[in-house]
Write a protein that holds these residues in place. Structure first.
Motif, PDB file in Angstrom:
ATOM      1  N   VAL A  13      99.687  25.355  81.300  1.00 37.93           N
ATOM      2  CA  VAL A  13     100.808  25.134  80.373  1.00 37.93           C
ATOM      3  C   VAL A  13     100.364  24.066  79.389  1.00 37.93           C
ATOM      4  N   PRO A  14     100.364  24.368  78.097  1.00 40.33           N
ATOM      5  CA  PRO A  14     100.624  25.672  77.506  1.00 40.33           C
ATOM      6  C   PRO A  14      99.475  26.631  77.803  1.00 40.33           C
ATOM      7  N   ASN A  15      99.815  27.876  77.938  1.00 39.72           N
ATOM      8  CA  ASN A  15      98.867  28.909  78.305  1.00 39.72           C
ATOM      9  C   ASN A  15      98.122  29.421  77.071  1.00 39.72           C
ATOM     10  N   GLY A  16      96.858  29.765  77.249  1.00 45.34           N
ATOM     11  CA  GLY A  16      96.096  30.412  76.186  1.00 45.34           C
ATOM     12  C   GLY A  16      95.584  29.490  75.094  1.00 45.34           C
ATOM     13  N   LEU A  17      95.465  28.194  75.379  1.00 41.93           N
ATOM     14  CA  LEU A  17      94.950  27.264  74.370  1.00 41.93           C
ATOM     15  C   LEU A  17      93.483  27.546  74.057  1.00 41.93           C
ATOM     16  N   THR A  18      93.113  27.276  72.818  1.00 43.55           N
ATOM     17  CA  THR A  18      91.707  27.324  72.430  1.00 43.55           C
ATOM     18  C   THR A  18      91.302  25.942  71.939  1.00 43.55           C
ATOM     19  N   MET A  19      90.023  25.714  71.825  1.00 45.83           N
ATOM     20  CA  MET A  19      89.519  24.421  71.373  1.00 45.83           C
ATOM     21  C   MET A  19      90.051  24.076  69.980  1.00 45.83           C
ATOM     22  N   ASP A  20      90.170  25.057  69.121  1.00 46.57           N
ATOM     23  CA  ASP A  20      90.555  24.810  67.735  1.00 46.57           C
ATOM     24  C   ASP A  20      92.033  24.527  67.549  1.00 46.57           C
ATOM     25  N   GLU A  21      92.835  24.684  68.592  1.00 46.80           N
ATOM     26  CA  GLU A  21      94.255  24.391  68.476  1.00 46.80           C
ATOM     27  C   GLU A  21      94.568  22.914  68.616  1.00 46.80           C
ATOM     28  N   PHE A  22      93.605  22.118  69.037  1.00 43.96           N
ATOM     29  CA  PHE A  22      93.800  20.675  69.157  1.00 43.96           C
ATOM     30  C   PHE A  22      93.593  20.023  67.802  1.00 43.96           C
ATOM     31  N   GLU A  23      94.473  19.073  67.469  1.00 47.14           N
ATOM     32  CA  GLU A  23      94.372  18.402  66.175  1.00 47.14           C
ATOM     33  C   GLU A  23      93.150  17.503  66.083  1.00 47.14           C
ATOM     34  N   THR A  24      92.760  16.909  67.223  1.00 47.08           N
ATOM     35  CA  THR A  24      91.615  15.997  67.210  1.00 47.08           C
ATOM     36  C   THR A  24      90.660  16.326  68.349  1.00 47.08           C
ATOM     37  N   TRP A  25      89.403  15.966  68.123  1.00 46.78           N
ATOM     38  CA  TRP A  25      88.409  16.098  69.182  1.00 46.78           C
ATOM     39  C   TRP A  25      88.793  15.210  70.358  1.00 46.78           C
ATOM     40  N   GLY A  26      89.330  14.035  70.067  1.00 52.56           N
ATOM     41  CA  GLY A  26      89.697  13.087  71.116  1.00 52.56           C
ATOM     42  C   GLY A  26      90.673  13.672  72.118  1.00 52.56           C
ATOM     43  N   GLU A  27      91.702  14.363  71.631  1.00 53.38           N
ATOM     44  CA  GLU A  27      92.664  14.939  72.561  1.00 53.38           C
ATOM     45  C   GLU A  27      92.052  16.114  73.320  1.00 53.38           C
ATOM     46  N   LEU A  28      91.276  16.937  72.644  1.00 50.09           N
ATOM     47  CA  LEU A  28      90.588  18.044  73.320  1.00 50.09           C
ATOM     48  C   LEU A  28      89.724  17.502  74.448  1.00 50.09           C
ATOM     49  N   GLU A  29      88.957  16.478  74.156  1.00 51.84           N
ATOM     50  CA  GLU A  29      88.072  15.888  75.154  1.00 51.84           C
ATOM     51  C   GLU A  29      88.870  15.252  76.296  1.00 51.84           C
ATOM     52  N   GLU A  30      89.945  14.544  75.956  1.00 53.04           N
ATOM     53  CA  GLU A  30      90.783  13.906  76.973  1.00 53.04           C
ATOM     54  C   GLU A  30      91.373  14.948  77.925  1.00 53.04           C
ATOM     55  N   VAL A  31      91.937  16.009  77.378  1.00 52.02           N
ATOM     56  CA  VAL A  31      92.597  17.034  78.189  1.00 52.02           C
ATOM     57  C   VAL A  31      91.582  17.792  79.038  1.00 52.02           C
ATOM     58  N   THR A  32      90.482  18.213  78.447  1.00 53.04           N
ATOM     59  CA  THR A  32      89.512  18.999  79.216  1.00 53.04           C
ATOM     60  C   THR A  32      88.803  18.139  80.261  1.00 53.04           C
ATOM     61  N   ASN A  33      88.556  16.860  79.963  1.00 53.12           N
ATOM     62  CA  ASN A  33      87.972  15.969  80.976  1.00 53.12           C
ATOM     63  C   ASN A  33      88.934  15.757  82.137  1.00 53.12           C
ATOM     64  N   ALA A  34      90.223  15.571  81.828  1.00 48.07           N
ATOM     65  CA  ALA A  34      91.226  15.403  82.882  1.00 48.07           C
ATOM     66  C   ALA A  34      91.353  16.677  83.704  1.00 48.07           C
ATOM     67  N   ALA A  35      91.297  17.830  83.052  1.00 48.85           N
ATOM     68  CA  ALA A  35      91.368  19.108  83.761  1.00 48.85           C
ATOM     69  C   ALA A  35      90.153  19.278  84.676  1.00 48.85           C
ATOM     70  N   PHE A  36      88.987  18.903  84.191  1.00 54.67           N
ATOM     71  CA  PHE A  36      87.768  19.002  84.999  1.00 54.67           C
ATOM     72  C   PHE A  36      87.848  18.082  86.210  1.00 54.67           C
ATOM     73  N   SER A  37      88.326  16.869  85.998  1.00 55.09           N
ATOM     74  CA  SER A  37      88.493  15.923  87.096  1.00 55.09           C
ATOM     75  C   SER A  37      89.465  16.484  88.145  1.00 55.09           C
ATOM     76  N   PHE A  38      90.568  17.070  87.691  1.00 57.54           N
ATOM     77  CA  PHE A  38      91.525  17.675  88.607  1.00 57.54           C
ATOM     78  C   PHE A  38      90.895  18.846  89.363  1.00 57.54           C
ATOM     79  N   LEU A  39      90.125  19.647  88.665  1.00 63.18           N
ATOM     80  CA  LEU A  39      89.452  20.777  89.294  1.00 63.18           C
ATOM     81  C   LEU A  39      88.548  20.299  90.430  1.00 63.18           C
ATOM     82  N   ARG A  40      87.806  19.241  90.181  1.00 61.32           N
ATOM     83  CA  ARG A  40      86.831  18.734  91.155  1.00 61.32           C
ATOM     84  C   ARG A  40      87.487  17.984  92.312  1.00 61.32           C
TER      85      ARG A  40
END
Length: 88
Positions: free
Chosen positions: A58-85
């Motif tokens: 949630v939100p479902n179906g996000l792509t990298m280009d939908e993030f306004e900044t690289w910082g938020e993309l990196e923050e969210v995907t790093n947090a998701a990776f940490s949660f995954l692990r």
């Protein structure tokens, strides 16, 4: 034991809300294999889309280009990776 998905709510520093969900171990192994090079180094162009597709529900179906900044993309995907692990 059967796999039971866990979820986590995450709020970015930009104030956007996300929900993460873990995946079965076999899928996690597949994600790690696809998202890293032969030396185990994470490749952003591969790993970030995998996090958005399989872990950020949630939100479902996000792509990298939908993030306004690289910082938020990196923050969210790093947090998701940490949660995954870790599941935390």
């Amino acid at each position: 034991m059967a796999f039971k998905p866990k979820t986590k709510e995450f709020k970015s520093t930009q104030g956007n809300d996300y929900t993460f969900q873990n995946v079965p171990n076999s899928k996690q192994a597949e994600i790690l294999d696809k998202g890293t090079d032969s030396n185990g180094k994470i490749l952003n162009t591969r790993m970030m889309p995998l996090m958005l597709e399989h872990v950020v529900v949630v939100p479902n179906g996000l792509t990298m280009d939908e993030f306004e900044t690289w910082g938020e993309l990196e923050e969210v995907t790093n947090a998701a990776f940490s949660f995954l692990r870790t599941g935390k």
